[in-house]
Design a protein around this motif. Structure first.
Motif, PDB file in Angstrom:
ATOM      1  N   TYR A  83       1.763   6.798  -6.593  1.00 25.20           N
ATOM      2  CA  TYR A  83       0.700   7.765  -6.899  1.00 25.20           C
ATOM      3  C   TYR A  83       1.266   9.184  -6.855  1.00 25.20           C
ATOM      4  CZ  TYR A  83      -3.142  10.977  -5.836  1.00 25.20           C
ATOM      5  OH  TYR A  83      -3.988  12.057  -5.824  1.00 25.20           O
ATOM      6  N   THR A 110       0.837  -1.208   0.000  1.00 27.74           N
ATOM      7  CA  THR A 110       0.000   0.000   0.000  1.00 27.74           C
ATOM      8  C   THR A 110       0.867   1.251   0.000  1.00 27.74           C
ATOM      9  OG1 THR A 110      -1.665  -1.199   1.267  1.00 27.74           O
ATOM     10  CG2 THR A 110      -1.899   1.178   1.177  1.00 27.74           C
ATOM     11  N   GLN A 166       2.355   1.764  -3.399  1.00 29.49           N
ATOM     12  CA  GLN A 166       1.292   2.245  -4.276  1.00 29.49           C
ATOM     13  C   GLN A 166       1.045   3.746  -4.043  1.00 29.49           C
ATOM     14  OE1 GLN A 166      -2.954   0.804  -3.771  1.00 29.49           O
ATOM     15  NE2 GLN A 166      -2.326  -0.510  -5.466  1.00 29.49           N
TER      16      GLN A 166
END
Length: 425
Positions: free
Chosen positions: A14, A7, A10
């Motif tokens: 982003y 996470t 990620q």
């Protein structure tokens, strides 16, 4: 369900993909005002006003100065935040408290919380990371935070704090397309961190900058201190106003850190005058243990022995001069230099300074701003620098180690991003 590591990766991807990032993209990420930073701070409830701070700007030495200040404050018993950029290995290096990097969950939670404002105003990567550091330090209730400027000063995203003291280190030619094409013009941009009625320390008393800093400090009613007027090193002894003050083992210190430490000592003096309690023992301990306390990397960092191998992130003219001075202070047979640079700077001056009797390994970091290794080799050849092209940074290092004898010296540098890609950093 994704793990926290997944996470986090990620989330960071982003940020990289959604937002312009100066280190990677260059000019497209540079903002000419503080509007987005102020909007982010407003959204977050103005965390920048919820902790004490020290603000550090300059061309060379601001990262080292920030780490030394943080280490000393930690040793004095203060819960100390540290914000620096760029990171070398992990995004979390940018934001630390007492040497511990920001928790990955805190990064994920912060980005999730501010996505509405990201979508609304489209801030830069740097603006987001600055807001994150402010929010984290406020939430964790640090006693004081050392905040390093990203670039310039006047328009830098960090320039919304009201620090206990500002520190401006060396001024030299770098980022001229954004900051100005003279030392005086660059100094004026850096001096933008000088705040009304707040003291400022100037680490190096440079003839071209004294008048600029003195003028801006006078207008702001800011007490200005030129560190070299009060402190000097004599071997392992620090003199304060001509008298022996501290003994510091300088054998492991790069020579260029002596300059930075004079500014650090002056800033600590001012903090003590403002009610802090920082002993001489905390100062010496912080200096000696800075790498362990703050995880400082890439500043004349020894990577191996036999052959000796060092790296350094210095990448502009003044930084390279400091590095060459350090190289010349060592005993070795042959010199091998693993070199990579970025493509939005005039590298001619730096290439003209580099030793012609070294063997070069021209490489390129894996970022869009990297200068192609072949182009760098071609430019290097124009200045009498001979060697081979090996694009991959670690493969270039392996080639240098294969070619070097046990009494040789290998140096790796030219760019933050070359050093960042080293496997054994």
């Amino acid at each position: 369900m994704l793990t926290l590591d997944a996470t986090f990766e990620q989330t960071v991807q982003y940020l990289y993909s959604q937002l312009p990032m100066f280190q990677r993209d260059g000019a497209s990420a540079f903002k000419k005002d503080l509007t987005h930073t102020l909007r982010l701070c407003e959204f977050l409830g103005h965390p920048e006003h919820q902790f004490k701070s020290i603000h550090v700007a300059g061309t060379n030495g601001k990262g080292s100065t920030s780490h030394y200040l943080a280490a000393i404050l930690q040793q004095a018993g203060y819960k100390t935040g540290l914000y620096t950029s760029p990171h070398l290995k992990s995004f979390t290096e940018r934001i630390k408290i007492n040497g511990e990097e920001i928790h990955k969950q805190a990064v994920v939670d912060f980005v999730d919380r501010i996505k509405p404002v990201i979508n609304e105003i489209k801030p830069s990567f740097f603006e987001i990371t600055v807001a994150m550091c402010f929010d984290y330090f406020a939430k964790e209730q640090v006693d004081i935070a050392v905040i390093e400027v990203g670039m310039g000063g006047r328009l830098d995203s960090t320039n919304v704090i009201l620090p206990e003291v500002s520190v401006i280190t060396n001024i030299s030619m770098d980022h001229q397309q954004w900051l100005g094409d003279t030392i005086e013009a660059i100094a004026r941009e850096k001096a933008g961190i000088i705040k009304k009625n707040r003291p400022v320390v100037i680490t190096e008393k440079q003839p071209e900058t004294v008048a600029v800093f003195s003028e801006i400090a006078s207008v702001a009613n800011s007490v200005i201190t030129f560190a070299g007027d009060n402190y000097e090193f004599k071997n392992n002894v620090v003199l304060k106003e001509g008298k022996e003050w501290l003994t510091i083992d300088t054998t492991s210190l790069p020579k260029y850190q002596f300059r930075n430490l004079l500014g650090v000592f002056s800033a600590i003096d001012i903090l003590n005058e403002r009610g802090y309690s920082i002993s001489n023992e905390a100062i010496t301990s912080g200096v000696h243990k800075v790498f362990d306390l703050t995880n400082l990397k890439g500043r004349w960092q020894k990577l191996a022995e036999k052959p000796l191998m060092y790296c350094d992130v210095g990448h502009n003219e003044a930084g390279i001069i400091y590095i060459l001075d350090q190289i010349n202070s060592l005993q070795f047979e042959k010199l091998h230099i693993v070199l990579g640079m970025v493509n939005d700077k005039d590298v001619s001056k730096i290439l003209s300074l580099l030793p012609k009797n070294a063997t070069y390994y021209f490489c390129q970091a894996n970022i869009p701003r990297a200068m192609a290794a072949e182009a760098l080799a071609e430019k290097g050849n124009q200045f009498g620098l001979a060697g081979i092209v090996i694009k991959n940074v670690n493969e270039a290092v392996d080639a240098a180690r294969s070619n070097a004898n046990l009494n040789d010296l290998i140096f790796i540098g030219g760019s933050n991003f070359v050093v960042a890609e080293l496997d054994n950093l």
